[in-house]
Design a protein around this motif. Structure first.
Motif: not given
Length: 177
Positions: A20-21, A23-24, A30-31, A37, A45, A91, A93-94
């Motif tokens: 999930a992280l 992908e975000s 969300a990105s 991004t 995906r 990654s 978190h944005p």
């Protein structure tokens, strides 16, 4: 930088959180909150729980997790490859991007590579149209190698390209004892 945090190695229970992280941080609306991004040139995906689980159970690799107050804010995958540490799937978190977490994670990766794995360098691939991201890595001592790998067009595992000029460039940083 004094951000209260812990690093730890991921376990099987972390697989859905890591997926999930990632992908975000890379795909979808969300990105767009962060600056890493790929949503403007890759749809679909970036990863899934099966890929994360496979990487996690590999013999020479691990996921490094960055947590603050029990919340997963960053992760990356590292793998020992004959004197080199491969670094990928990085990654953050944005909403937490730009706060110095990335620098801390890279520092931990380099420490593991140098001190635990006795690697001579860290290597990664970056999509070469990502000038801002490449410049960020260069400021941290990574250099472009001029070596490229083709983007796997037609393999939806890597996303659905929205342009026809994507390719990967290898970047490396030499580690000194």
């Amino acid at each position: 930088m004094d951000i209260p945090h812990t690093f730890r190695t991921a376990t099987a229970a972390d697989v859905p959180l890591i997926a999930a992280l990632v992908e975000s941080a890379y795909r979808g609306d969300a990105s767009r909150v962060g600056w890493t991004t790929e949503a403007d040139f890759l749809h679909g995906r970036r990863t899934d729980v099966d890929e994360i689980r496979t990487l996690l159970t590999g013999e020479n690799g691990r996921f490094v997790l960055f947590e603050r107050d029990g919340e997963l804010l960053a992760s990356c995958y590292i793998e020992r490859r004959e004197g080199t540490c491969y670094f990928g799937m990085f990654s953050v978190h944005p909403p937490a991007q730009g706060a110095g977490i990335g620098r801390l994670v890279i520092g931990e990766v380099e420490r593991i590579a140098r001190d635990e794995w006795a690697c001579r360098q860290v290597e990664m691939t970056v999509i070469d149209i990502r000038a801002e991201l490449i410049a960020w890595y260069e400021r941290r001592g990574y250099r472009r190698t001029g070596r490229h790998a083709p983007f796997p067009y037609g393999d939806e595992h890597f996303g659905l390209p929205q342009r026809d000029d994507l390719r990967f460039e290898y970047m490396v940083k030499d580690l000194h004892a």
